[in-house]
Design a protein around this motif. Structure first.
Motif, short mmCIF file in Angstrom:
data_model
loop_
_atom_site.label_atom_id
_atom_site.label_comp_id
_atom_site.label_asym_id
_atom_site.label_seq_id
_atom_site.Cartn_x
_atom_site.Cartn_y
_atom_site.Cartn_z
N PHE A 11 0.82 -1.21 0.00
CA PHE A 11 0.00 0.00 0.00
C PHE A 11 0.86 1.26 0.00
CE2 PHE A 11 1.03 -0.46 4.44
CZ PHE A 11 1.08 0.84 4.93
N ASP A 12 0.28 2.36 -0.44
CA ASP A 12 0.98 3.65 -0.42
C ASP A 12 0.74 4.30 0.95
OD1 ASP A 12 1.38 6.58 -0.67
OD2 ASP A 12 1.81 6.09 -2.76
N PRO A 13 1.81 4.58 1.71
CA PRO A 13 1.62 5.11 3.07
C PRO A 13 0.87 6.44 3.12
CG PRO A 13 3.89 4.38 2.75
CD PRO A 13 3.23 4.33 1.41
N LEU A 14 1.17 7.34 2.18
CA LEU A 14 0.52 8.65 2.22
C LEU A 14 -0.98 8.53 1.96
CD1 LEU A 14 0.97 11.66 2.64
CD2 LEU A 14 1.42 11.87 0.19
N ASP A 15 -1.37 7.59 1.11
CA ASP A 15 -2.79 7.37 0.83
C ASP A 15 -3.56 7.00 2.09
OD1 ASP A 15 -2.04 7.68 -1.79
OD2 ASP A 15 -2.69 5.71 -2.46
N ALA A 16 -2.88 6.30 3.01
CA ALA A 16 -3.54 5.84 4.23
C ALA A 16 -3.36 6.79 5.40
CB ALA A 16 -3.01 4.45 4.60
N VAL A 17 -2.12 7.27 5.59
CA VAL A 17 -1.81 8.06 6.78
C VAL A 17 -2.43 9.46 6.72
CG1 VAL A 17 0.05 9.11 8.12
CG2 VAL A 17 0.28 6.76 7.28
N ALA A 18 -2.41 10.09 5.55
CA ALA A 18 -2.98 11.43 5.44
C ALA A 18 -4.46 11.45 5.80
CB ALA A 18 -2.73 12.01 4.05
N PRO A 19 -5.29 10.57 5.21
CA PRO A 19 -6.69 10.54 5.63
C PRO A 19 -6.86 10.14 7.09
CG PRO A 19 -6.43 9.45 3.52
CD PRO A 19 -5.06 9.69 4.05
N PHE A 20 -6.01 9.23 7.57
CA PHE A 20 -6.10 8.83 8.98
C PHE A 20 -5.97 10.04 9.89
CE2 PHE A 20 -4.79 7.42 13.09
CZ PHE A 20 -5.33 6.15 13.28
N GLU A 21 -4.95 10.86 9.66
CA GLU A 21 -4.72 12.04 10.50
C GLU A 21 -5.87 13.02 10.43
OE1 GLU A 21 -1.21 13.98 11.59
OE2 GLU A 21 0.04 12.79 10.24
N VAL A 22 -6.36 13.26 9.21
CA VAL A 22 -7.45 14.22 9.05
C VAL A 22 -8.72 13.73 9.72
CG1 VAL A 22 -8.95 15.35 7.36
CG2 VAL A 22 -6.50 15.21 6.93
N LEU A 23 -9.07 12.47 9.48
CA LEU A 23 -10.29 11.92 10.08
C LEU A 23 -10.18 11.83 11.60
CD1 LEU A 23 -11.11 9.11 7.49
CD2 LEU A 23 -12.20 11.36 7.71
N TYR A 24 -8.98 11.45 12.08
CA TYR A 24 -8.78 11.37 13.53
C TYR A 24 -8.95 12.76 14.17
CZ TYR A 24 -6.56 10.69 18.06
OH TYR A 24 -6.30 10.66 19.41
N ALA A 25 -8.35 13.78 13.54
CA ALA A 25 -8.49 15.14 14.07
C ALA A 25 -9.94 15.59 14.03
CB ALA A 25 -7.61 16.11 13.26
N GLY A 26 -10.65 15.20 12.99
CA GLY A 26 -12.07 15.52 12.91
C GLY A 26 -12.86 14.88 14.04
N GLY A 27 -12.49 13.65 14.38
CA GLY A 27 -13.15 12.98 15.49
C GLY A 27 -12.91 13.68 16.82
N VAL A 28 -11.67 14.15 17.01
CA VAL A 28 -11.36 14.90 18.22
C VAL A 28 -12.16 16.19 18.26
CG1 VAL A 28 -9.55 16.15 19.47
CG2 VAL A 28 -9.05 13.90 18.45
N ALA A 29 -12.19 16.91 17.12
CA ALA A 29 -12.92 18.18 17.05
C ALA A 29 -14.42 17.98 17.25
CB ALA A 29 -12.66 18.85 15.70
N ALA A 30 -14.91 16.80 16.92
CA ALA A 30 -16.34 16.52 17.05
C ALA A 30 -16.66 15.80 18.35
CB ALA A 30 -16.80 15.68 15.86
N GLY A 31 -15.74 15.81 19.29
CA GLY A 31 -16.01 15.22 20.59
C GLY A 31 -16.12 13.72 20.58
N GLY A 32 -15.39 13.06 19.67
CA GLY A 32 -15.40 11.60 19.63
C GLY A 32 -16.46 10.99 18.75
N GLU A 33 -17.13 11.80 17.94
CA GLU A 33 -18.19 11.26 17.08
C GLU A 33 -17.65 10.44 15.92
OE1 GLU A 33 -21.28 13.85 15.78
OE2 GLU A 33 -21.35 14.96 17.66
N LEU A 34 -16.35 10.54 15.65
CA LEU A 34 -15.73 9.76 14.58
C LEU A 34 -14.49 9.07 15.13
CD1 LEU A 34 -15.35 8.94 11.59
CD2 LEU A 34 -14.12 11.10 11.26
N THR A 35 -14.39 7.76 14.92
CA THR A 35 -13.22 6.99 15.31
C THR A 35 -12.59 6.39 14.06
OG1 THR A 35 -14.62 5.06 15.75
CG2 THR A 35 -14.05 6.48 17.62
N VAL A 36 -11.29 6.11 14.13
CA VAL A 36 -10.56 5.63 12.96
C VAL A 36 -9.65 4.47 13.37
CG1 VAL A 36 -9.17 6.33 10.97
CG2 VAL A 36 -10.43 8.06 12.25
#
Length: 238
Positions: A11-36
């Motif tokens: 797999f391509d690391p950037l394809d996976a890690v970049a969305p992981f970081e963004v979605l994880y940060a979104g989950g934090v900003a949303a008070g845990g409504e999104l987990t990754v």
């Protein structure tokens, strides 16, 4: 909401890690409504990427019954062999010293790495996920090519790396040359860095624009392009 990011060998690391970081940060900003989490078809294991042997650990098996998001990255390697021959070395043959860092984990090209992923249990799991109305399947770069090669994108609107758009067309996919293509329960991103744009689009779509904007500001990043949807009037020719 839960996001499962699928890893496979090469797999391509950037394809996976970049969305992981963004979605994880979104989950934090949303008070845990999104987990990754990182998943594979086989379950928890170390997964070697196609870039310099970088390895990530998946912590669970892909669950196509779990509502939320499933994200499929592309592979990292050469598009074609340096000698212009067959894609990747024959089975059992090691890559030569000139293959360099652009080759996959054993010198394989991107098409070979994607084809190998198709020999695992991944295609069947992705098919089940795509049939689940409570799951949105998303891809970055060659991830849509993997789905197309598995026969899962016929008639669907999707994008991929610009070098792979012809492959999508050849499989019956309605290829769109856009940064992000939103086709309802299928959302696809183009070249590797588009994974950031894709993830921000998903945050806006699922958690709202304020969450997406907060993450965009945190990462000091501005989204590129317009998310393409098959809605609105047909544009006139320029």
């Amino acid at each position: 909401m839960h996001a499962q990011i699928v890893l496979f060998d090469g797999f391509d690391p950037l394809d996976a890690v970049a969305p992981f970081e963004v979605l994880y940060a979104g989950g934090v900003a949303a008070g845990g409504e999104l987990t990754v989490e990182l998943v594979t078809a086989e379950g928890p294991r170390e997964v070697v990427s196609g870039t310099g042997g970088l390895t990530l650990r998946a912590t669970a098996a892909l669950d196509p019954a779990r509502p939320g998001l499933v994200l499929v990255p592309g592979a990292s390697g050469r598009i074609t062999p340096p000698d212009g021959g067959q894609a990747g070395p024959p089975d059992g043959e090691q890559a030569g010293p000139d293959d360099g860092d652009q080759a996959g984990p054993d010198g394989a090209t991107i098409p070979v790495l994607l084809a190998r992923a198709l020999t695992t249990g991944l295609p069947a799991l992705l098919k089940t996920a795509m049939e689940n109305p409570r799951i949105t399947v998303t891809t970055v770069c060659g991830g849509s090519a993997l789905l197309a090669m598995a026969g899962l994108l016929e008639g669907r609107y999707a994008t991929t790396h610009h070098l792979g758009l012809d492959l999508l067309d050849a499989t019956g996919t309605r290829a769109v040359a856009a940064r992000v293509v939103d086709d309802g329960d299928l959302v696809t991103g183009a070249g590797v860095t588009s994974g950031i744009d894709l993830a921000l689009h998903l945050l806006e779509r699922e958690l709202g624009p304020r969450i997406a904007h907060a993450v965009e500001t945190l990462f000091a990043y501005e989204r590129r392009g317009t998310a393409w949807r098959n809605t609105g009037p047909e544009p006139a020719a320029f």
